[in-house]
Motif scaffolding. Structure first.
Motif, short mmCIF file in Angstrom:
data_model
loop_
_atom_site.label_atom_id
_atom_site.label_comp_id
_atom_site.label_asym_id
_atom_site.label_seq_id
_atom_site.Cartn_x
_atom_site.Cartn_y
_atom_site.Cartn_z
N PHE A 1 11.32 5.83 -20.82
CA PHE A 1 10.74 6.74 -19.83
C PHE A 1 9.22 6.75 -19.95
N ASP A 2 8.70 6.89 -21.17
CA ASP A 2 7.26 6.96 -21.38
C ASP A 2 6.61 5.58 -21.28
N LYS A 3 7.26 4.55 -21.77
CA LYS A 3 6.68 3.21 -21.71
C LYS A 3 6.49 2.75 -20.27
N LEU A 4 7.49 2.99 -19.44
CA LEU A 4 7.40 2.57 -18.05
C LEU A 4 6.38 3.40 -17.29
N GLU A 5 6.14 4.62 -17.74
CA GLU A 5 5.07 5.43 -17.14
C GLU A 5 3.72 4.79 -17.44
N ARG A 6 3.51 4.35 -18.66
CA ARG A 6 2.25 3.69 -19.02
C ARG A 6 2.08 2.40 -18.23
N LEU A 7 3.15 1.65 -18.09
CA LEU A 7 3.08 0.38 -17.38
C LEU A 7 2.75 0.59 -15.90
N GLY A 8 3.42 1.55 -15.28
CA GLY A 8 3.16 1.82 -13.87
C GLY A 8 1.78 2.38 -13.61
N ALA A 9 1.31 3.24 -14.52
CA ALA A 9 -0.03 3.83 -14.35
C ALA A 9 -1.11 2.76 -14.37
N ALA A 10 -0.87 1.68 -15.12
CA ALA A 10 -1.85 0.59 -15.20
C ALA A 10 -1.93 -0.21 -13.91
N MET A 11 -1.02 0.05 -12.98
CA MET A 11 -0.99 -0.72 -11.72
C MET A 11 -1.75 -0.05 -10.59
N ILE A 12 -2.24 1.16 -10.80
CA ILE A 12 -2.97 1.86 -9.75
C ILE A 12 -4.44 1.48 -9.80
N SER A 13 -4.96 1.06 -8.65
CA SER A 13 -6.36 0.67 -8.56
C SER A 13 -7.24 1.91 -8.69
N ASP A 14 -8.25 1.84 -9.55
CA ASP A 14 -9.15 2.98 -9.69
C ASP A 14 -10.30 2.94 -8.70
N SER A 15 -10.38 1.85 -7.94
CA SER A 15 -11.47 1.73 -6.98
C SER A 15 -11.05 2.10 -5.57
N GLY A 16 -9.74 1.99 -5.30
CA GLY A 16 -9.25 2.26 -3.95
C GLY A 16 -9.55 1.14 -2.99
N GLN A 17 -10.15 0.06 -3.48
CA GLN A 17 -10.52 -1.06 -2.62
C GLN A 17 -9.66 -2.27 -2.93
N MET A 18 -9.67 -3.23 -2.02
CA MET A 18 -8.93 -4.45 -2.26
C MET A 18 -9.58 -5.23 -3.39
N MET A 19 -8.79 -5.96 -4.14
CA MET A 19 -9.31 -6.77 -5.23
C MET A 19 -9.79 -8.13 -4.75
N GLY A 20 -9.73 -8.38 -3.46
CA GLY A 20 -10.13 -9.65 -2.89
C GLY A 20 -9.43 -9.83 -1.56
N PRO A 21 -9.86 -10.77 -0.75
CA PRO A 21 -9.23 -10.96 0.56
C PRO A 21 -7.81 -11.47 0.42
N SER A 22 -6.93 -11.00 1.29
CA SER A 22 -5.54 -11.43 1.23
C SER A 22 -5.24 -12.50 2.25
N GLY A 23 -5.92 -12.49 3.38
CA GLY A 23 -5.60 -13.41 4.45
C GLY A 23 -4.31 -13.08 5.16
N GLN A 24 -3.76 -11.89 4.89
CA GLN A 24 -2.49 -11.46 5.49
C GLN A 24 -2.76 -10.33 6.49
N PRO A 25 -2.34 -10.46 7.73
CA PRO A 25 -2.51 -9.35 8.67
C PRO A 25 -1.72 -8.14 8.21
N ALA A 26 -2.26 -6.96 8.44
CA ALA A 26 -1.65 -5.73 7.93
C ALA A 26 -0.28 -5.45 8.54
N ILE A 27 0.02 -6.04 9.69
CA ILE A 27 1.33 -5.80 10.30
C ILE A 27 2.45 -6.30 9.38
N LEU A 28 2.18 -7.29 8.53
CA LEU A 28 3.21 -7.81 7.64
C LEU A 28 3.72 -6.73 6.69
#
Length: 525
Positions: A63-90
């Motif tokens: 329970f706690d380990k997966l909380e740590r793992l998931g928390a590490a996946m949230i971007s602290d900048s709120g911005q994209m990490m680079g261009p995706s080249g994927q239209p948002a409709i996808l």
């Protein structure tokens, strides 16, 4: 019984004449209550496990380990990490597909411990797979047949229609640019439990859980009606029921064609996708055997949740909301506020404000970093860690996904990798995530499948598509569903061709073979 969707509690405020949602001084996301929607599904079908490999080992600290793992996946900048080249409709077309083929239902919730609530002893329960299969059923027809739009082919679906046409709702300015609402369609039902004036009157209330997927659902309703316009002129001899059946068929065929020929090439590794086509989705067909269709847990709980990483924290929604708009960008939180459940941002009027009608041209571009989808990677948008729900353990989306995978005993990435022809991520690559966090938590050799698929996309495809293994899992299932369905585009060609193509539709003009043409024909763009 037709059941409406519900939303978290919000309070309406006004900003420059535009109603927005707010809770406790900060904008919040209001997802629908789990497993609710204005749904008329057919008989529940089975989920199953496509791979035989083991899941994560039983761990009292999961329970706690997966909380740590998931928390590490949230971007602290709120911005994209680079261009995706994927239209948002996808992003939202994928969500629409998911709602069309899966609806998780616990037939006996008490017999399957709920991953979303921390037990008194703080331990997650690792369930036996036979127990999971017996207690979690799929409330959707596992075919790409648009029953999320049309219902379950019973007499209940007629409630969604106005004669042979699909019901359409109006904005506060009287334009046909919203989903139909209970206030207009069935005002006598408003006082029923959990039914509100602004509740969407549609086949699956989950398609009103955010404004973008709601507007996409509307596009399908209007596409059907546009086909009806053509049939009225071209085939006036057909009776209303015949016209409805024909319009439904053509709408579904175009949808399936877009899934196979636009969506999958947009989100999959090219070689992996081609391999699945050449093999005829052999692994999926072996998985379902002679059955008409079945959704693997590895797909619904892990692989197809890759779209969560593509969600933006804000959108150039239309001319009012964007870099040049007078109201600034439309936030992800507002996408959830302007829906029709309890205390929605337009509940009193029960009509979507015209200013919140989507401009689809902003969701089709692939070369503008301000409008494309976020990359498919391990960094999720800021805000997905603050879902407005009653249970604390559900508030962080990646944590929720990881805990669900543990409780449902989803095979680890390495056990899946052993059966998929794709170069595995190296020890060094896995250690690169979160500064060796996987090793610290004991997940280096047994990695949660969902996280691995996102990391593979990040490292193998630069976030522009899924990686080879993720692409294989997603393509196997979606192509497999089309192969298993004898009414799909893969069995409906004309002449010597086996497959149906848009030019077979006979709707006049050029074939409807892109998202843009689909939306233009529907009259929403």
């Amino acid at each position: 019984m037709l059941i409406p969707t519900g939303h978290g509690r919000i309070v309406a405020i006004d900003r420059d004449g535009i109603t927005r949602s707010k809770s406790n001084g900060e904008y919040e996301i209001m997802p629908p209550k789990l497993d609710q929607g204005f749904v008329a599904p057919g008989p529940a079908s089975e989920f199953g496990y496509m791979f035989r490999g083991s899941g994560l080992a039983e761990d009292p600290d999961a329970f706690d380990k997966l909380e740590r793992l998931g928390a590490a996946m949230i971007s602290d900048s709120g911005q994209m990490m680079g261009p995706s080249g994927q239209p948002a409709i996808l992003t939202y077309f994928g969500q629409f597909i998911d709602h069309d083929i899966t609806l998780n239902t616990d037939t006996d919730p008490a017999s399957l411990p709920d991953f979303s609530v921390a037990p008194d002893d703080g331990k997650l329960v690792l369930n036996d797979r036979a127990h999971v299969k017996a207690n979690i059923r799929n409330g959707r027809n596992p075919t790409l047949s648009l029953d999320s739009v049309y219902g379950d082919q019973s007499d209940r679906e007629e409630l969604l229609r106005d004669g042979a046409r699909m019901r359409i709702g109006e904005t506060d300015q009287g334009t046909p640019e919203d989903l139909p609402r209970f206030k207009a369609v069935a005002p006598d039902r408003i006082d029923d439990v959990d039914i509100f004036a602004s509740t969407a009157f549609v086949a699956d209330g989950r398609n009103d859980e955010n404004l973008i997927v709601a507007q996409l659902h509307l596009a399908f309703l209007r596409f059907h009606n546009a086909v009806m316009d053509h049939l009225d002129a071209a085939e006036p001899h057909l009776d209303p029921d015949q016209k409805f059946a024909r319009a439904r068929d053509l709408t579904t065929l175009h949808y399936q064609w877009l899934v196979a020929n636009v969506y999958l090439p947009g989100i999959c590794d090219r070689q992996a996708l081609e391999t699945v086509w050449q093999s005829g989705a052999a692994r999926y067909r072996a998985f379902v055997g002679s059955g008409a269709g079945q959704i693997p847990f590895e797909f619904s709980v892990a692989a197809f949740r890759f779209g969560h990483s593509m969600i933006r924290p804000e959108y150039v929604f239309n001319a009012n909301f964007g870099p040049d708009g007078r109201l600034g960008p439309a936030t992800l939180r507002e996408m959830f506020a302007f829906t029709g459940g309890e205390n929605s941002a337009f509940a009193e009027n029960a009509k979507l404000p015209k200013v919140w009608v989507i401009d689809w041209s902003n969701f089709l571009v692939a070369d503008d970093d301000a409008r494309t989808a976020r990359p498919t990677d391990t960094s999720l948008a800021d805000g997905l860690d603050r879902l407005d729900v009653m249970i604390d353990a559900l508030r962080v989306l990646p944590v929720r996904n990881l805990r669900r995978s543990y409780v449902l005993n989803i095979p680890t990435a390495q056990s899946v990798q052993a059966e998929v022809d794709a170069v595995p991520l190296s020890d060094k690559e896995l250690r690169g995530f979160g500064n060796d966090l996987l090793a610290d938590l004991g997940y280096l050799e047994d990695t949660p499948l969902w996280l691995y698929i996102l990391l593979e996309a990040e490292l193998r495809a630069g976030g522009k598509t899924l990686g080879p293994m993720g692409s294989t899992l997603v393509a196997e299932v979606l192509i497999g569903l089309l192969l298993q369905d004898k009414n799909s585009i893969l069995h409906r060609g004309t002449g010597k061709a086996a497959s149906w193509v848009p030019s077979d539709a006979g709707l006049g003009g050029s074939p409807i073979d892109s998202f843009e043409k689909f939306l233009r024909f529907a009259g929403v763009m």
